[in-house]
Design an enzyme around this catalytic site. Structure first.
Site, PDB file in Angstrom:
ATOM      1  N   HIS A   1      -9.110   1.670   5.785  1.00  0.00           N
ATOM      2  CA  HIS A   1      -8.377   1.029   6.661  1.00  0.00           C
ATOM      3  C   HIS A   1      -7.721   2.517   7.582  1.00  0.00           C
ATOM      4  O   HIS A   1      -9.689   3.658   7.834  1.00  0.00           O
ATOM      5  CB  HIS A   1      -6.703   2.275   5.377  1.00  0.00           C
ATOM      6  CG  HIS A   1      -5.459   2.297   5.766  1.00  0.00           C
ATOM      7  ND1 HIS A   1      -4.995   2.953   6.703  1.00  0.00           N
ATOM      8  CD2 HIS A   1      -4.607   0.535   5.332  1.00  0.00           C
ATOM      9  CE1 HIS A   1      -3.032   2.506   6.889  1.00  0.00           C
ATOM     10  NE2 HIS A   1      -3.280   1.280   5.839  1.00  0.00           N
TER      11      HIS A   1
ATOM     12  N   GLU B   1      -6.405   4.700   8.692  1.00  0.00           N
ATOM     13  CA  GLU B   1      -6.035   6.437   8.098  1.00  0.00           C
ATOM     14  C   GLU B   1      -7.039   6.959   7.196  1.00  0.00           C
ATOM     15  O   GLU B   1      -7.453   8.167   7.539  1.00  0.00           O
ATOM     16  CB  GLU B   1      -4.572   6.807   7.094  1.00  0.00           C
ATOM     17  CG  GLU B   1      -3.153   5.910   8.045  1.00  0.00           C
ATOM     18  CD  GLU B   1      -2.104   6.315   6.744  1.00  0.00           C
ATOM     19  OE1 GLU B   1      -1.443   5.688   7.633  1.00  0.00           O
ATOM     20  OE2 GLU B   1      -2.763   5.856   5.659  1.00  0.00           O
TER      21      GLU B   1
ATOM     22  N   LYS C   1       0.076   4.143  -0.043  1.00  0.00           N
ATOM     23  CA  LYS C   1      -0.603   5.450   0.686  1.00  0.00           C
ATOM     24  C   LYS C   1       0.030   6.526  -0.788  1.00  0.00           C
ATOM     25  O   LYS C   1      -0.655   6.530  -1.664  1.00  0.00           O
ATOM     26  CB  LYS C   1       0.212   5.725   1.926  1.00  0.00           C
ATOM     27  CG  LYS C   1       0.075   4.682   2.598  1.00  0.00           C
ATOM     28  CD  LYS C   1       0.145   5.083   4.189  1.00  0.00           C
ATOM     29  CE  LYS C   1       0.993   3.458   5.397  1.00  0.00           C
ATOM     30  NZ  LYS C   1       0.729   2.955   6.413  1.00  0.00           N
TER      31      LYS C   1
ATOM     32  N   GLY D   1       3.229   2.253  10.194  1.00  0.00           N
ATOM     33  CA  GLY D   1       4.279   3.415  10.686  1.00  0.00           C
ATOM     34  C   GLY D   1       4.939   3.637  11.131  1.00  0.00           C
ATOM     35  O   GLY D   1       5.952   4.668  11.281  1.00  0.00           O
TER      36      GLY D   1
ATOM     37  N   GLU E   1      -4.727  -4.518  10.596  1.00  0.00           N
ATOM     38  CA  GLU E   1      -3.623  -4.002  10.885  1.00  0.00           C
ATOM     39  C   GLU E   1      -3.670  -3.016  12.553  1.00  0.00           C
ATOM     40  O   GLU E   1      -4.335  -2.519  12.570  1.00  0.00           O
ATOM     41  CB  GLU E   1      -3.654  -2.842  10.017  1.00  0.00           C
ATOM     42  CG  GLU E   1      -3.933  -3.202   7.857  1.00  0.00           C
ATOM     43  CD  GLU E   1      -3.277  -2.482   7.375  1.00  0.00           C
ATOM     44  OE1 GLU E   1      -1.681  -2.297   6.280  1.00  0.00           O
ATOM     45  OE2 GLU E   1      -3.747  -1.602   7.178  1.00  0.00           O
TER      46      GLU E   1
ATOM     47  N   SER F   1       3.778  -1.849   9.860  1.00  0.00           N
ATOM     48  CA  SER F   1       5.490  -2.423   9.883  1.00  0.00           C
ATOM     49  C   SER F   1       5.923  -3.937   9.195  1.00  0.00           C
ATOM     50  O   SER F   1       7.409  -4.379  10.274  1.00  0.00           O
ATOM     51  CB  SER F   1       6.042  -1.789  10.845  1.00  0.00           C
ATOM     52  OG  SER F   1       5.755  -0.691  11.894  1.00  0.00           O
TER      53      SER F   1
ATOM     54  N   ASN G   1       0.872  -1.375  -0.085  1.00  0.00           N
ATOM     55  CA  ASN G   1      -0.271   0.383   0.081  1.00  0.00           C
ATOM     56  C   ASN G   1       0.759   0.891  -0.066  1.00  0.00           C
ATOM     57  O   ASN G   1       1.666   1.244   1.015  1.00  0.00           O
ATOM     58  CB  ASN G   1      -0.903   0.336   0.882  1.00  0.00           C
ATOM     59  CG  ASN G   1      -1.582   1.553   1.197  1.00  0.00           C
ATOM     60  OD1 ASN G   1      -2.254   1.981   0.933  1.00  0.00           O
ATOM     61  ND2 ASN G   1      -2.138   1.675   1.757  1.00  0.00           N
TER      62      ASN G   1
END
Length: 251
Positions: free
Chosen positions: A95, A97, A11, A173, A167, A213, A9
């Site tokens: 997701h 985010e 992003k 991240g 996730e 990660s 991904n």
């Protein structure tokens, strides 16, 4: 037998030239999709370039998001109908985010899941847990609620095609990956939730990924777990060499 999926991904990263260079570096180096499937999710403005530089089409090209309507006065959104016409394979939905920065809810994510299926694509549904909930011992309620909310009205036939990515937001991240045991626990819980919603057969057929990660150093231990069918990598998928290391984790 569930075929492993090594997905990336990007992003909001890469230019058109960078995307083209990445595709030229990896497209003929990925594995046979019958053995290990590979995919990259990229911003909508890069998808045409990636599709045009994908000889053999071994690497699946995915969208990072879409809207729940096929067309209309929705400035700035991405049409799932247009993605399907481009021959996009997968669409990431839900997701963390999107939830955190754009206030997406289980209801809006459910609408997007329906839209992806309506357009004959496959959702990669992301499920999250926060560090606070993990420390408070409440992660089971958090993960389960996101799965059940996103799958309202989804038929058993469609659920069989579903891909769910576990996730933990505290690992995304951060450089701090969940341990292989923590990742397995979350993926096992998701699979059991799908079994409760549908059947053991559906749960056993569906693929569950881990994201957060992921890197070449930890992928072997993650992929060794029985309920983990692949990964959804972020930063490690931006570099062609690193992504290929993930893809060839078995070597």
């Amino acid at each position: 037998m569930r075929i492993p999926l090594i997905a990336g991904n990007w992003k909001m990263n890469k230019t058109i030239d960078e995307a083209k260079a990445f595709m030229q570096a990896v497209s003929d180096q990925v594995t046979d999709p019958a053995e290990v499937e590979t995919a990259i999710a990229a911003p909508a403005i890069l998808l045409s370039t990636m599709l045009a530089n994908n000889p053999g089409h071994r690497l699946r090209i995915a969208a990072e998001d879409c809207y729940w309507e096929d067309s209309g006065a929705f400035t700035g959104e991405t049409s799932p109908q247009a993605l399907a016409a481009m021959k996009i394979t997968y669409v990431i939905v839900g997701h963390s985010e999107r939830r955190a920065y754009f206030n997406e809810t289980d209801d809006t994510i459910n609408r997007k899941v329906h839209a992806v299926y309506r357009n004959q694509m496959t959702p990669i549904l992301c499920c999250d847990e926060t560090m606070g909930r993990l420390e408070a011992g409440e992660k089971i309620h958090w993960v389960v609620s996101q799965v059940t909310g996103a799958l309202k009205g989804i038929t058993e036939e469609r659920a069989r095609q579903l891909i769910i990515a576990y996730e933990p937001s505290w690992a995304i991240g951060s450089g701090k990956s969940a341990s292989a045991e923590q990742a397995e626990e979350g993926c096992y819980l998701i699979r059991q939730t799908v079994a409760d919603l549908y059947s053991d057969d559906v749960a056993n057929e569906m693929r569950v990924l881990y994201g957060g990660s992921v890197n070449p150093e930890n992928i072997d231990s993650i992929m060794a777990k029985p309920n983990i069918d692949g990964v959804l990598a972020g930063g490690a998928s931006l570099n062609a060499e690193t992504y290929l290391q993930l893809v060839h984790y078995q070597k």
